[in-house]
Motif scaffolding. Structure first.
Motif: not given
Lengths: 350, 350
Positions: A11-33
């Motif tokens: 849902d978050i991916a859809r609403l932000t127009g991003l992919s779930k991969g990116t959402v996952d990166r944000v959620l885990h504070n991983r780099e590359g965003v």
DNA sequence: AATTTTTCCGTTACCGTGCACGGAAACGAA
DNA sequence: TTCGTTTCCGTGCACGGTAACGGAAAAATT
């Protein structure tokens, strides 16, 4: 709030127009965003109050984690044996969450064995450690290592003030001594009391009985200022001496009608009292060891003040498990657990 | 045993030459499996000690189930209020497993409200129900319906002998009366004791105080055969009458030095005693209501015998949750929980 | 302008179970 | 033999999240 269509990263991916991969990166504070994407995702998360599905998360991670329990090896009718059922329950509990609960024990009279047990625990790279602080200094060294490795730990039975533990589950020690005195003197005008102690010759062991004795003495001096308090020392490793020592003690202090002991070995005393029925003592001790319970049943002990090491260790394990799995810290940090008063009529239900 | 390559249904499928669909059917006792295949799968499961991955299971099911708690509505400093924290804890616990814990309450003096609460519970189609048996007959009717619908239920606080409950968590009632008498008479030669009772005019309510009183009286007659036992009845709904009744009671029985009450309302008595400090009574009551604890602190009550409704209800909820999620029944069916002796010095830790 | 490097992000293949769907085989009836 | 039923079982998608992989776009270097 009650738009309970559990939102997902999709849902978050859809609403932000991003992919779930990116959402996952944000959620885990991983780099590359990029900052922009990060902010967009965070906003949606805030707004919708996203909560991750831990089943999915744990399933995807799919790794076994271990919670270690570090405690003295128990033998026969030992105090630490009482903790055993709690560990078993903790294992069961952990298994439900894919957590392996592993016991690591040591000889409580051998500091070297403690040190190597600590190393063993560290080698496990545990997701958490539950322990009672036995050797004070060594424990501080060990917990410092845990903090450095970012491993949460929980004290049970008693605690050190190292200000880094996740939680504590145990008795309020001082108050237990106070309570002990109040039971011992119930409905009596206390004139004289005997305290039986154990000779210690150890290297800086953390000793709760000291604090407990303080509570006891405070109660006595507050309520019976003229009461005489006599001490005697025994050595549990030399059981043959005990009877003689006690006989001498009672002979020297014939006025003693009440006896207290601040460790779990009160059964050593009732062994003597049983042979001398003419001594009608009110006796209060600690902990529901099998031998103590027997003395309680026989009427040789008036009351036992008991804690529940099994409940304590289980609480410690489940707190660590919930912290590891759900990331939620226990509601309270210092959990002072009940001091149970056991008499012959309620003891069997503990 | 320690070949810890966590085996999965896929492994079982491979080893049996079947597909995971069939393995799944066996695991859930669904129809459509030949005896031969069934046996083959079961054998492998036994041999390898297969344990399902609950994360995957819960994730795949992805449905919310509900465990219902049916109990009297609590008001102010009521007994049932003490259960509240346990329900909250139970909700937390259940949430971890995708179980929604829902409280359904009723007016404990209104049988109609109980009936409609039962219907409400049934309408939820719960995965389990926790309840104390209040209205005896109605409860039996209700639990019969639960059995018919194959819904497990757990009694707490007290139980009925309907032989169909999954578990029971509560006090041993009779023994609690026995214990009460032993505390009341501690170190005394008991000559006369007063029992304060509540006038009942209800339709077949399950009343644990009767059994408790039996325990009490048995202890007294075993230990103090000559002790006189006097009863007096009060009505908690008419508080203004109480003082007069008690004054009369103590006037008629001037020898009474000990008082017991078998329900949770001992604070009604200490209210009177506080106004009459010349009556130095030993007083033992039940349950740690806020008002009772206050009386304990003030020294108006000697001891309270307490159970922990919160622990009981939490145990009930978690037992049902584990049964629903993991299919495992509680280790023990009848769980007699401790009778805690509370004095002013240990009460705050419960 | 051409190239390399870095930054950012989408795609995709899982993790282990549950379950609907549909198909093959076995069986029974005509 | 043929056709319908029943029994049994395999396939494949879904559940929500993780993380490796690789590619496009942007930035930096030549």
């Amino acid at each position: 709030m009650e738009n309970k269509q559990k939102i997902t990263i999709k849902d978050i991916a859809r609403l932000t127009g991003l992919s779930k991969g990116t959402v996952d990166r944000v959620l885990h504070n991983r780099e590359g965003v990029s900052k922009k994407s990060y902010a967009k995702v965070m906003k949606v998360i805030e707004d919708l109050g996203y909560e991750p599905n831990i089943y999915a998360s744990l399933l995807a991670q799919n790794k076994e984690r271990v919670v270690a329990v570090l405690l003295p090896r128990s033998k026969d009718g030992d105090f630490w044996e009482l903790a055993e059922p709690g560990i078993v329950r903790g294992m069961d509990f952990g298994r439900n969450f894919g957590i392996k609960v592993q016991k690591v024990d040591y000889d409580q009279y051998d500091i070297e064995s403690f040190r190597s047990a600590c190393d063993e625990v560290l080698a496990l790279e545990p997701a958490g450690v539950a322990l009672p602080p036995m050797f004070k200094n060594e424990t501080l060294v060990f917990t410092a290592k845990l903090r450095a490795a970012n491993i949460p730990y929980v004290y049970f039975d008693s605690k050190l003030e190292d200000n880094g533990y996740l939680a504590y589950y145990g008795m309020p020690i001082y108050q237990s001594g106070y309570l002990c005195a109040s039971i011992l003197t119930d409905e009596m005008d206390m004139k004289e009391v005997g305290i039986i102690r154990i000779q210690r010759d150890k290297h800086g062991q953390s000793d709760p009985t000291i604090n407990r004795r303080e509570g006891f003495i405070d109660y006595i001096s507050e309520h019976f200022p003229k009461c005489r308090i006599s001490n005697v020392f025994i050595n549990p490793n030399k059981p043959r001496e005990i009877d003689g020592i006690l006989a001498g003690f009672f002979a020297e202090n014939p006025g003693i009608q009440s006896v207290a002991m601040f460790n779990s070995r009160i059964y050593l005393i009732t062994r003597f009292l049983e042979k001398h029925p003419e001594k009608k003592c009110r006796v209060v001790g600690f902990d529901n060891l099998a031998a103590n319970l027997l003395a309680l049943k026989k009427g040789l002990v008036t009351s036992l003040i008991a804690q529940r090491p099994d409940v304590q260790v289980f609480s410690a394990i489940s707190a660590l498990t919930e912290y590891a799995v759900f990331g939620k810290a226990p509601a309270k940090r210092d959990n002072f657990m009940p001091m149970d008063i056991l008499t012959r009529y309620n003891a069997e239900y503990y």
